[in-house]
Design an enzyme around this catalytic site. Structure first.
Site, PDB file in Angstrom:
ATOM      1  N   HIS A  54       0.805  -1.230   0.000  1.00 39.87           N
ATOM      2  CA  HIS A  54       0.000   0.000   0.000  1.00 39.87           C
ATOM      3  C   HIS A  54       0.834   1.274   0.000  1.00 39.87           C
ATOM      4  CE1 HIS A  54       1.067  -0.055   4.278  1.00 39.87           C
ATOM      5  NE2 HIS A  54       0.840   1.236   4.257  1.00 39.87           N
TER       6      HIS A  54
HETATM    7  C1  UD1 Z   1      -1.948   5.819   5.436  1.00 39.46           C
HETATM    8  C2  UD1 Z   1      -0.657   6.411   5.993  1.00 39.46           C
HETATM    9  C3  UD1 Z   1       0.451   5.383   5.900  1.00 39.46           C
HETATM   10  C4  UD1 Z   1       0.047   4.095   6.589  1.00 39.46           C
HETATM   11  C5  UD1 Z   1      -1.283   3.603   6.032  1.00 39.46           C
HETATM   12  C6  UD1 Z   1      -1.739   2.410   6.819  1.00 39.46           C
HETATM   13  C7  UD1 Z   1      -0.361   8.852   5.636  1.00 39.46           C
HETATM   14  C8  UD1 Z   1       0.325   9.880   4.823  1.00 39.46           C
HETATM   15  N1  UD1 Z   1      -0.229   7.586   5.184  1.00 39.46           N
HETATM   16  O1  UD1 Z   1      -1.750   5.519   4.074  1.00 39.46           O
HETATM   17  O2  UD1 Z   1       1.615   5.886   6.547  1.00 39.46           O
HETATM   18  O3  UD1 Z   1       1.045   3.132   6.346  1.00 39.46           O
HETATM   19  O4  UD1 Z   1      -2.263   4.638   6.164  1.00 39.46           O
HETATM   20  O5  UD1 Z   1      -2.637   1.623   6.130  1.00 39.46           O
HETATM   21  O6  UD1 Z   1      -0.978   9.166   6.610  1.00 39.46           O
HETATM   22  N2  UD1 Z   1      -9.187   4.498   1.432  1.00 39.46           N
HETATM   23  C9  UD1 Z   1     -10.417   3.912   1.384  1.00 39.46           C
HETATM   24  N3  UD1 Z   1     -10.956   3.475   2.570  1.00 39.46           N
HETATM   25  C10 UD1 Z   1     -10.347   3.614   3.774  1.00 39.46           C
HETATM   26  C11 UD1 Z   1      -9.084   4.230   3.797  1.00 39.46           C
HETATM   27  C12 UD1 Z   1      -8.513   4.670   2.622  1.00 39.46           C
HETATM   28  O7  UD1 Z   1     -11.022   3.770   0.327  1.00 39.46           O
HETATM   29  O8  UD1 Z   1     -10.916   3.185   4.810  1.00 39.46           O
HETATM   30  C13 UD1 Z   1      -8.589   4.951   0.157  1.00 39.46           C
HETATM   31  C14 UD1 Z   1      -9.018   6.366  -0.224  1.00 39.46           C
HETATM   32  O9  UD1 Z   1      -9.080   6.438  -1.600  1.00 39.46           O
HETATM   33  C15 UD1 Z   1      -7.847   7.187   0.226  1.00 39.46           C
HETATM   34  C16 UD1 Z   1      -6.680   6.241  -0.063  1.00 39.46           C
HETATM   35  O10 UD1 Z   1      -7.190   4.953   0.267  1.00 39.46           O
HETATM   36  O11 UD1 Z   1      -7.740   8.398  -0.461  1.00 39.46           O
HETATM   37  C17 UD1 Z   1      -5.452   6.507   0.744  1.00 39.46           C
HETATM   38  O12 UD1 Z   1      -5.762   6.609   2.134  1.00 39.46           O
HETATM   39  P1  UD1 Z   1      -4.842   7.517   3.081  1.00 39.46           P
HETATM   40  O13 UD1 Z   1      -5.313   7.398   4.465  1.00 39.46           O
HETATM   41  O14 UD1 Z   1      -4.683   8.885   2.503  1.00 39.46           O
HETATM   42  O15 UD1 Z   1      -3.429   6.858   2.923  1.00 39.46           O
HETATM   43  P2  UD1 Z   1      -2.967   5.350   3.092  1.00 39.46           P
HETATM   44  O16 UD1 Z   1      -2.382   4.907   1.811  1.00 39.46           O
HETATM   45  O17 UD1 Z   1      -4.051   4.549   3.688  1.00 39.46           O
HETATM   46  N1  UDP Z   2      -3.343  -5.620   8.836  1.00 38.49           N
HETATM   47  C1  UDP Z   2      -4.605  -6.174   9.057  1.00 38.49           C
HETATM   48  N2  UDP Z   2      -5.336  -6.561   7.947  1.00 38.49           N
HETATM   49  C2  UDP Z   2      -4.868  -6.443   6.679  1.00 38.49           C
HETATM   50  C3  UDP Z   2      -3.579  -5.883   6.491  1.00 38.49           C
HETATM   51  C4  UDP Z   2      -2.851  -5.474   7.579  1.00 38.49           C
HETATM   52  O1  UDP Z   2      -5.045  -6.304  10.192  1.00 38.49           O
HETATM   53  O2  UDP Z   2      -5.591  -6.803   5.737  1.00 38.49           O
HETATM   54  C5  UDP Z   2      -2.575  -5.183  10.011  1.00 38.49           C
HETATM   55  C6  UDP Z   2      -1.205  -5.783  10.131  1.00 38.49           C
HETATM   56  O3  UDP Z   2      -1.278  -7.053  10.760  1.00 38.49           O
HETATM   57  C7  UDP Z   2      -0.482  -4.742  10.963  1.00 38.49           C
HETATM   58  C8  UDP Z   2      -1.098  -3.439  10.501  1.00 38.49           C
HETATM   59  O4  UDP Z   2      -2.327  -3.791   9.859  1.00 38.49           O
HETATM   60  O5  UDP Z   2      -0.742  -4.926  12.327  1.00 38.49           O
HETATM   61  C9  UDP Z   2      -0.199  -2.744   9.553  1.00 38.49           C
HETATM   62  O6  UDP Z   2      -0.882  -1.685   8.981  1.00 38.49           O
HETATM   63  P1  UDP Z   2      -0.542  -1.134   7.544  1.00 38.49           P
HETATM   64  O7  UDP Z   2       0.244  -2.122   6.775  1.00 38.49           O
HETATM   65  O8  UDP Z   2      -1.815  -0.651   6.964  1.00 38.49           O
HETATM   66  O9  UDP Z   2       0.315   0.178   7.881  1.00 38.49           O
HETATM   67  P2  UDP Z   2       1.853   0.436   8.248  1.00 38.49           P
HETATM   68  O10 UDP Z   2       2.241  -0.463   9.360  1.00 38.49           O
HETATM   69  O11 UDP Z   2       2.646   0.228   7.000  1.00 38.49           O
HETATM   70  O12 UDP Z   2       1.871   1.879   8.615  1.00 38.49           O
END
Ligand code: UD1
Ligand code: UDP
Length: 354
Positions: free
Chosen positions: A206
């Site tokens: 992601h």
């Molecule tokens: C964010 C964090 C990243 C973290 C990740 C965990 C920032 C800059 N990035 O990235 O550090 O590793 O969360 O997963 O804060 N979306 C949905 N549904 C949701 C959430 C997101 O559809 O419930 C989609 C939306 O299109 C959104 C995109 O995902 O615009 C990105 O979501 P966003 O929270 O901006 O960044 P992440 O890639 O999730």
């Molecule tokens: N995770 C989860 N379900 C999923 C993918 C990830 O519960 O489908 C959990 C994973 O076990 C870990 C956390 O989400 O505890 C990591 O989050 P993510 O990879 O979204 O963010 P990051 O750690 O890179 O910020």
């Protein structure tokens, strides 16, 4: 009685809160209130964790997610400031490096409310990552810093942040992994994938630098497909969107499923052959559950894992990815790199004393 106001909003923060909120509740001098910014909002990216991990319900839900960095951080900042002015907590607690982390820390610091930062001192030294900017700024705004490792503490020292307000406490995700491994749950859909337990690779993907760069995204899926290995990929919504936009179609060995709850994720981590990921948290969980990790990035903040032989960085090069899945690296690291599972208790105790 001191009030700690926790500001969170993204999946990994809910998971960290599962351990820390429980520890805070165990300290008689502290009461916690939770602000959910709404950065993650799908049921399987948010509610599922509160439900199955018994995380206290947020006292405020801001509903600010799904927008660009500036719009999201700015609106969260504005809304958090209003709550902090009204409630005046003794501490604001933030986790990690997301936009919600920065918005919470910045709002509090400007109101002279001390900030406690869990996962302080991590660096990728890649300023093109939004997380790197968020974590540097948050560390420099914080009054109490909880570093997960001595290496993170040394990095803070190099940036002039040293003293009694910096604590090496281990990683709260180790606490979570230890607590929930006995509750791991086999996903109901697993058998329909026609994949042998212990023969599959677990993949998550992601990170913006992979999903938002068409060349990298195509290369990664080329590598995963070329490996021929059964790969189970619970797909982050960001990646689902990018794959659709960029017309990425993985080969049938890559089994794409919806994001899973934590208990199912732990089961997948405990039963896979190896993990392939660009997630921060999943790199560490592979290590906690004794599985080798292949990381789809050029660098990592969790350098101890690479040094210990638990993690191999392969970037987005298709040949390297395929090779590392066909011949997964051996898992050589010994336990204990990130504490003994009591980081959350140490954090709660320090907040009570501070
Ligand atoms: C964010 C964090 C990243 C973290 C990740 C965990 C920032 C800059 N990035 O990235 O550090 O590793 O969360 O997963 O804060 N979306 C949905 N549904 C949701 C959430 C997101 O559809 O419930 C989609 C939306 O299109 C959104 C995109 O995902 O615009 C990105 O979501 P966003 O929270 O901006 O960044 P992440 O890639 O999730
Ligand atoms: N995770 C989860 N379900 C999923 C993918 C990830 O519960 O489908 C959990 C994973 O076990 C870990 C956390 O989400 O505890 C990591 O989050 P993510 O990879 O979204 O963010 P990051 O750690 O890179 O910020």
């Amino acid at each position: 009685m001191k009030t700690v106001m926790t500001i969170l909003g993204a999946r990994p923060q809910f998971i960290k809160a599962a351990a820390v909120s429980r520890a805070l509740a165990g300290v008689s001098g502290l009461t916690e209130r939770i602000v959910h910014t709404g950065q993650h909002y799908d049921e399987n990216m948010s509610d599922v964790f509160f439900d199955e991990m018994d995380i206290p319900r947020p006292t405020h839900h801001l509903g600010v997610g799904g927008s660009s960095h500036g719009a999201m951080t700015g609106e969260q900042l504005r809304r958090i400031e209003a709550i902090l002015m009204e409630e005046r907590p003794d501490w604001v607690l933030v986790y990690g490096d997301t936009n919600s982390t920065l918005a919470g820390a910045l709002a509090a610091a400007k109101l002279h409310i001390p900030v406690a930062h869990v996962e302080a001192g991590l660096r990728s030294f890649n300023r093109r990552m939004p997380e790197e900017i968020n974590r540097i700024l948050t560390d420099h705004l914080s009054a109490l810093l909880f570093a997960p490792s001595p290496g993170a503490q040394r990095q803070l020292e190099r940036e002039g942040i040293a003293g009694h307000h910096v604590h090496v406490c281990g990683d709260v995700m180790a606490d979570v992994a230890l607590h929930y491994r006995k509750l791991a749950r086999r996903p109901a859909w697993f058998d329909t994938l026609d994949v042998d337990t212990s023969e599959f690779m677990l993949c998550t993907l992601h990170r913006a630098e992979n999903t938002d760069c068409p060349e990298r995204l195509h290369s990664i899926f080329l590598g995963l497909s070329a490996s021929g290995r059964p790969i189970v990929l619970p797909l982050h919504p960001r990646t689902r969107k990018s794959m659709a936009q960029q017309r990425v179609r993985p080969a049938p060995n890559v089994r794409v499923v919806d994001p899973v709850g934590y208990l199912e994720m732990v089961w997948l981590e405990m039963n896979c052959l190896a993990v392939v990921t660009d997630s921060g948290g999943v790199q560490k969980e592979a290590y906690f559950h004794g599985k080798p990790c292949v990381t789809l990035r050029e660098e990592t903040e969790w350098t101890e894992l690479v040094e210990a032989g638990a993690n191999t960085l392969v970037g987005a090069d298709p040949a390297r990815i395929a090779r590392s899945l066909i011949h997964p690296p051996a898992m050589r690291a010994s336990a204990g790199l990130y504490g003994d599972g009591r980081a959350s208790q140490l954090i709660a105790r320090q907040l009570e004393l501070a």
